[in-house]
Design an enzyme around this catalytic site. Sequence first.
Site, short mmCIF file in Angstrom:
data_model
loop_
_atom_site.label_atom_id
_atom_site.label_comp_id
_atom_site.label_asym_id
_atom_site.label_seq_id
_atom_site.Cartn_x
_atom_site.Cartn_y
_atom_site.Cartn_z
N ASP A 104 -0.69 19.27 18.38
CA ASP A 104 -0.25 20.51 19.05
C ASP A 104 0.44 21.48 18.10
O ASP A 104 1.17 22.38 18.56
CB ASP A 104 0.69 20.19 20.22
N HIS A 138 -8.53 11.69 0.76
CA HIS A 138 -7.67 10.50 0.81
C HIS A 138 -6.37 10.76 1.58
O HIS A 138 -5.59 9.83 1.82
CB HIS A 138 -7.37 10.06 -0.62
N HIS A 188 0.82 -1.22 0.00
CA HIS A 188 0.00 0.00 0.00
C HIS A 188 0.85 1.26 0.00
O HIS A 188 0.34 2.37 0.13
CB HIS A 188 -0.93 -0.01 1.22
N LYS A 199 -3.72 11.11 4.42
CA LYS A 199 -3.57 10.42 5.70
C LYS A 199 -2.57 11.23 6.55
O LYS A 199 -1.37 11.23 6.26
CB LYS A 199 -3.05 8.99 5.52
N ASP A 208 17.68 9.29 -7.51
CA ASP A 208 19.13 9.51 -7.32
C ASP A 208 19.54 9.49 -5.86
O ASP A 208 20.57 10.08 -5.50
CB ASP A 208 19.56 10.85 -7.95
N LYS A 234 3.19 4.41 -1.29
CA LYS A 234 3.31 5.30 -2.44
C LYS A 234 4.65 6.01 -2.27
O LYS A 234 4.80 6.87 -1.40
CB LYS A 234 2.18 6.34 -2.49
#
Length: 492
Positions: free
Chosen positions: A417, A410, A225, A412, A232, A227
């Site tokens: 604080d 979508h 899951h 996350k 380099d 991404k």
Amino acid sequence: MFSEPFLSWAFFVALLQVLIILGVTLRVILTRHPPGASLAWILITTVLPFVGFALYLVLGERPIGRFRAWRFRRWKKTQPGRTPPSSDDPLLAHPLAERLRPLFRLASACGDEPVTGGNALLLLPSPQSSFEAIIEAIDAAQARVDLAFYIWAEGGETQKVAAALHQARRRGVKIRILVDDFASRAFLESETARAFREDGMSVSSAMPMTLLRIFGLQRADLRLHRKLIVIDERIAFTGSLNMIDPATYDAAKRVGDWVDAMVRIEGPAVKSLQHVFETDWWLQPDHESGDAINIEVTPLGLIKGSYPKGHGAVVAVPSGPNMPHDPNLHLLLETFNRANDTIVITTPYFVPNETLAHALLNALYRGVRVTIILPEKDDSLLVNFASRRYFDDLLSAGAEVLLYQKGLLHTKSVMVDEEFALFGTVNIDSRSLHLNYELMLLIADNTFLEDLKALLATYKMHCVRISLKTWRARPLWRRLVEGLCFLMSPLL
């Protein structure tokens, strides 16, 4: 009354049932399941022995397959020590030093990646800005581009990324692409993937789903899951954006455009992210992994001296079924426990376990203002209902629950604080925390936090707030459906 062969077969089946029940019971006891899950597996196997046994083989544990597990052990032996800084390292010469030091050390220990300082981070607040930055970085690549995605879907901006990769390959840049075998199956069989291979790029599927591997004791629903893009060993991108254009993605027709954000990173943390990619690449048994490279990440103090804007402290926290514990579950719990004033959560799927729910309730009881921003509609009706299970308790304790109305939110993220944040691929559900290969960053960086605060403010502008009175007035049938869907939450 009954023939002797029939009685023999009946005795055999009864004996087999007893052996199955005993076998599953002993296995459950020895593998440290939560008590509720342990009793559930024993009960279902006792009532339906053959069905329960089959379900336990498929869903009861987190095996990644014997061959993949063997490869992972080999890979670990080749890696240099990745211990966090020693206790006498001067971490963060900044007013927050004493408060953040234990959290960063915990993140480092859980994810087995070092605390790094001196990182420059740029929040990319939309898919469009993310694609522009990714293409710009690929165009400047000189030696290597590595990409790992859950979903790669053709169309729109992704074709521009493909064109940039072809141009990079013509300059002699080495390119490796790793995508999840289930979510990216159409891409793996597409003309785009074929063209990549013909151009000399390495394209591989993560966690391939075949009967042969399932019978080799690989659980079928463990997915990659992450991404992640690393260029380099100098620039990296991660966040919630799959390699999809929200304007052309088919699922967007049902729930609206995917609303995503990414972060661009330069600095020592990039080596940690390169190591995450190399581990994923090495784990896949459907290609030769001899081109995996060893990445040595020198443990650094968080930040020594000043704390300038644009130079942040970062710990990469990968998680997955190959790891002995649930790193991001530990990280989220500690994050909630360390909040003094505010917690702001964005996630498309909010189905916390009891431990996380209690940590949020404890924060509320301490006087922390908790805001949870969820999409009003998402791509799973079951998740949509299950995510409402804890609304009553949270609203009663004073939480603010906001439903985003401009598409499928979508992103996350967790900001605490306004001092530090979690950002990456982890949803607050059992699948992300316990099953999938995920990646979260723990970040302390002034500029990034200011930008994240502004992004969260824009999300709030397009939300409706749920009141406790309105919530409790919902019909009985919805409450029943929410309860039933919540029972299925470990599979969602």
